[in-house]
Design a protein around this motif. Structure first.
Motif, PDB file in Angstrom:
ATOM      1  N   ASP A 138      28.608  46.267  30.882  1.00 42.84           N
ATOM      2  CA  ASP A 138      28.258  45.177  31.701  1.00 42.84           C
ATOM      3  C   ASP A 138      28.190  43.963  31.110  1.00 42.84           C
ATOM      4  O   ASP A 138      27.403  42.971  31.920  1.00 42.84           O
ATOM      5  CB  ASP A 138      27.324  45.705  32.867  1.00 42.84           C
ATOM      6  N   ASN A 139      28.134  43.679  29.844  1.00 43.83           N
ATOM      7  CA  ASN A 139      28.200  42.360  29.327  1.00 43.83           C
ATOM      8  C   ASN A 139      29.405  41.595  29.392  1.00 43.83           C
ATOM      9  O   ASN A 139      30.076  41.374  28.402  1.00 43.83           O
ATOM     10  CB  ASN A 139      27.823  42.965  27.799  1.00 43.83           C
ATOM     11  N   LEU A 140      29.578  41.210  30.574  1.00 47.34           N
ATOM     12  CA  LEU A 140      30.858  40.516  31.175  1.00 47.34           C
ATOM     13  C   LEU A 140      30.858  39.168  31.691  1.00 47.34           C
ATOM     14  O   LEU A 140      29.781  38.610  32.093  1.00 47.34           O
ATOM     15  CB  LEU A 140      31.404  41.570  32.084  1.00 47.34           C
ATOM     16  N   VAL A 141      31.878  38.294  31.405  1.00 52.00           N
ATOM     17  CA  VAL A 141      32.216  37.275  31.914  1.00 52.00           C
ATOM     18  C   VAL A 141      33.266  37.339  32.574  1.00 52.00           C
ATOM     19  O   VAL A 141      34.302  38.046  32.134  1.00 52.00           O
ATOM     20  CB  VAL A 141      31.802  36.055  31.005  1.00 52.00           C
ATOM     21  N   ILE A 142      33.547  36.491  33.879  1.00 56.36           N
ATOM     22  CA  ILE A 142      34.578  36.537  34.528  1.00 56.36           C
ATOM     23  C   ILE A 142      35.347  35.336  34.644  1.00 56.36           C
ATOM     24  O   ILE A 142      34.637  34.210  34.841  1.00 56.36           O
ATOM     25  CB  ILE A 142      34.525  37.044  36.030  1.00 56.36           C
ATOM     26  N   SER A 143      36.927  35.258  34.581  1.00 53.66           N
ATOM     27  CA  SER A 143      37.415  33.882  34.866  1.00 53.66           C
ATOM     28  C   SER A 143      38.694  34.214  35.566  1.00 53.66           C
ATOM     29  O   SER A 143      39.523  35.188  35.408  1.00 53.66           O
ATOM     30  CB  SER A 143      37.939  32.970  33.475  1.00 53.66           C
ATOM     31  N   ILE A 144      38.809  33.535  36.681  1.00 56.17           N
ATOM     32  CA  ILE A 144      39.959  33.583  37.582  1.00 56.17           C
ATOM     33  C   ILE A 144      40.625  32.125  37.747  1.00 56.17           C
ATOM     34  O   ILE A 144      39.832  31.427  38.307  1.00 56.17           O
ATOM     35  CB  ILE A 144      39.649  34.079  39.116  1.00 56.17           C
ATOM     36  N   LYS A 145      41.865  32.052  37.154  1.00 58.72           N
ATOM     37  CA  LYS A 145      42.449  30.919  37.238  1.00 58.72           C
ATOM     38  C   LYS A 145      43.778  30.740  37.972  1.00 58.72           C
ATOM     39  O   LYS A 145      44.533  31.765  37.843  1.00 58.72           O
ATOM     40  CB  LYS A 145      42.676  30.309  35.722  1.00 58.72           C
ATOM     41  N   SER A 146      44.003  29.244  38.411  1.00 62.41           N
ATOM     42  CA  SER A 146      45.317  29.166  39.122  1.00 62.41           C
ATOM     43  C   SER A 146      45.712  27.722  38.769  1.00 62.41           C
ATOM     44  O   SER A 146      44.681  26.935  38.439  1.00 62.41           O
ATOM     45  CB  SER A 146      45.540  29.412  40.309  1.00 62.41           C
ATOM     46  N   SER A 147      47.055  27.479  38.707  1.00 60.74           N
ATOM     47  CA  SER A 147      47.261  26.114  38.634  1.00 60.74           C
ATOM     48  C   SER A 147      47.424  25.274  39.894  1.00 60.74           C
ATOM     49  O   SER A 147      47.587  24.082  40.077  1.00 60.74           O
ATOM     50  CB  SER A 147      48.872  25.834  37.958  1.00 60.74           C
ATOM     51  N   ASN A 148      47.248  26.189  41.087  1.00 65.80           N
ATOM     52  CA  ASN A 148      47.098  25.571  42.441  1.00 65.80           C
ATOM     53  C   ASN A 148      45.491  25.418  42.631  1.00 65.80           C
ATOM     54  O   ASN A 148      44.953  26.231  42.794  1.00 65.80           O
ATOM     55  CB  ASN A 148      47.687  26.734  43.417  1.00 65.80           C
ATOM     56  N   VAL A 149      45.381  24.124  42.914  1.00 66.80           N
ATOM     57  CA  VAL A 149      43.851  23.718  42.969  1.00 66.80           C
ATOM     58  C   VAL A 149      43.165  24.212  44.244  1.00 66.80           C
ATOM     59  O   VAL A 149      41.925  25.131  44.009  1.00 66.80           O
ATOM     60  CB  VAL A 149      43.736  21.974  43.003  1.00 66.80           C
ATOM     61  N   MET A 150      43.677  24.386  45.181  1.00 70.70           N
ATOM     62  CA  MET A 150      43.159  25.063  46.426  1.00 70.70           C
ATOM     63  C   MET A 150      42.916  26.365  46.561  1.00 70.70           C
ATOM     64  O   MET A 150      42.048  26.835  46.881  1.00 70.70           O
ATOM     65  CB  MET A 150      43.807  24.241  47.752  1.00 70.70           C
ATOM     66  N   ALA A 151      44.128  26.924  45.880  1.00 63.98           N
ATOM     67  CA  ALA A 151      43.989  28.378  45.775  1.00 63.98           C
ATOM     68  C   ALA A 151      43.012  28.734  44.962  1.00 63.98           C
ATOM     69  O   ALA A 151      42.166  29.806  44.986  1.00 63.98           O
ATOM     70  CB  ALA A 151      45.355  28.845  45.258  1.00 63.98           C
ATOM     71  N   CYS A 152      42.831  28.024  43.829  1.00 68.29           N
ATOM     72  CA  CYS A 152      41.546  28.399  42.755  1.00 68.29           C
ATOM     73  C   CYS A 152      40.279  28.290  43.376  1.00 68.29           C
ATOM     74  O   CYS A 152      39.519  29.078  43.222  1.00 68.29           O
ATOM     75  CB  CYS A 152      41.619  27.432  41.532  1.00 68.29           C
ATOM     76  N   VAL A 153      40.087  27.212  44.013  1.00 67.60           N
ATOM     77  CA  VAL A 153      38.908  26.915  44.795  1.00 67.60           C
ATOM     78  C   VAL A 153      38.565  28.070  45.722  1.00 67.60           C
ATOM     79  O   VAL A 153      37.287  28.573  45.840  1.00 67.60           O
ATOM     80  CB  VAL A 153      38.798  25.439  45.664  1.00 67.60           C
ATOM     81  N   LYS A 154      39.499  28.442  46.609  1.00 66.23           N
ATOM     82  CA  LYS A 154      39.288  29.505  47.629  1.00 66.23           C
ATOM     83  C   LYS A 154      38.790  30.735  46.861  1.00 66.23           C
ATOM     84  O   LYS A 154      38.136  31.596  47.441  1.00 66.23           O
ATOM     85  CB  LYS A 154      40.710  29.575  48.436  1.00 66.23           C
TER      86      LYS A 154
END
Length: 352
Positions: free
Chosen positions: A169-185
């Motif tokens: 559980d020594n974890l970091v998460i990244s979730i990325k999108s080039s769509n700004v509003m989708a990324c925020v949501k």
């Protein structure tokens, strides 16, 4: 509520993220990692600009071995970026990577992921689980009718649960999108569903011009919601530009102190000097000063002193000359050609 205050603390090299620790600025080299000299040169430039964590791609055994030599010559934690080949993840860790970034979905079988996790656990190396909108699995695309914030979050949590099930559980998460509003949501959906620190960025945001706008909007919205423990501004250009933008975003949101803030007027018909050129030179000049002050660059002497009152120090242009101003009070008149040097002299001997 600030989610970043509640996230798990993760150690990356000699730095800590999560749990309310300062938001750290990351970048990624665009050199060939195998080119040790070229990669080190770029990382040192990034360090001077204010980069605090650096990521390098590791597509080959030679690149993995290069990490050991690169690490000897830099001063910030190094993250190995891995795609497809789990052996590269293991080799990177064996050669001193402080963290690895993987998408377990493209690493292959559960056994391969298990082999990576086993080495990470043995060496206590954090794993950043990275999911991009472009890597969303076909079942999730079908389930949600395409790329959606809900699908991105479900994909990320599936990968996280896979590693948790392997006892790590020594974890970091990244979730990325080039769509700004989708990324925020997506970040809004993910925050609170996981204890792990979140690395935030708008992926494939574009050139310096369009990428800065997208990143400022996207990161600004996400960070202002109390979400995000590390950030990267992704630009098609010199990665040093990413650092300057990231610092400005954090300072604008009052999430970071330190560094000189430059404010300048947009120019008008009263402007009698090359204000655009002067403001650009001032911005370059102040980059290396460790002062926490505001510098104003104004185009005319009509409103300059008043508009610069909130600044600690400033210059205002006139006809072939300018004013040097401190907290709204005029210090002296200076010939236009000497304005920049006069400002530098004040900064060199600055005392609050």
């Amino acid at each position: 509520m600030s989610y970043r205050d509640e996230t798990k603390v993760v150690q990356i090299g000699d730095r800590k993220i999560g749990g309310g620790n300062p938001i750290l600025i990351q970048s990624m080299t665009n050199t060939k990692t195998e080119d040790v000299a070229g990669t080190v040169e770029q990382i040192l430039r990034l360090e001077r600009a204010g980069c605090e964590i650096i990521r390098c791609t590791v597509p080959t055994e030679e690149a993995a071995k290069a990490i050991k030599e690169i690490k000897k010559q830099i001063h910030i934690p190094l993250v190995a970026d891995i795609h497809f080949d789990h052996k590269m993840a293991i080799a990177a860790m064996e050669n001193g990577a402080d963290k690895i970034r993987i998408n377990p979905g493209n690493i292959g079988s559960r056994e391969r992921v298990k082999a990576v996790v086993s080495v990470a656990r043995e060496r206590q190396i954090p794993i950043r689980v990275g999911v991009n909108s472009g890597s969303l699995e076909k079942p999730l695309l079908e389930k949600y009718g395409g790329v959606t914030p809900e699908g991105i979050v479900e994909s990320a949590l599936d990968k996280v649960h896979m590693i948790e099930d392997l006892g790590y559980d020594n974890l970091v998460i990244s979730i990325k999108s080039s769509n700004v509003m989708a990324c925020v949501k997506a970040h809004e959906l993910l925050a609170g569903k996981t204890p792990y620190p979140l690395h935030v960025g708008i992926t494939e945001s574009g050139t310096v011009r369009s990428g800065n706008v997208k990143s400022a909007l996207g990161l600004g919205m996400i960070l202002s919601r109390g979400i995000g423990d590390t950030i990267r501004v992704s630009l098609t250009g010199d990665p040093v530009e990413e650092i300057y933008t990231a610092k400005l975003i954090l300072r604008t949101l009052e999430l970071r102190k330190g560094g000189i803030e430059v404010v300048s007027c947009p120019t008008c018909g009263r402007t009698q000097i090359d204000l655009i050129g002067l403001a650009t030179k001032v911005e370059q000049l102040v980059a290396d000063y460790p002062l926490d002050i505001k510098v104003a660059v104004m185009g005319c002497v009509v409103n300059g002193p008043g508009e610069a009152r909130e600044a600690d120090i400033g210059v205002a242009g006139g006809i072939k000359e300018g004013l040097l101003i401190r907290k709204g009070e005029i210090l002296r008149k200076v010939p236009e050609a000497e304005l920049l040097n006069a400002l530098k002299e004040e900064l060199d001997h600055w005392e609050a």
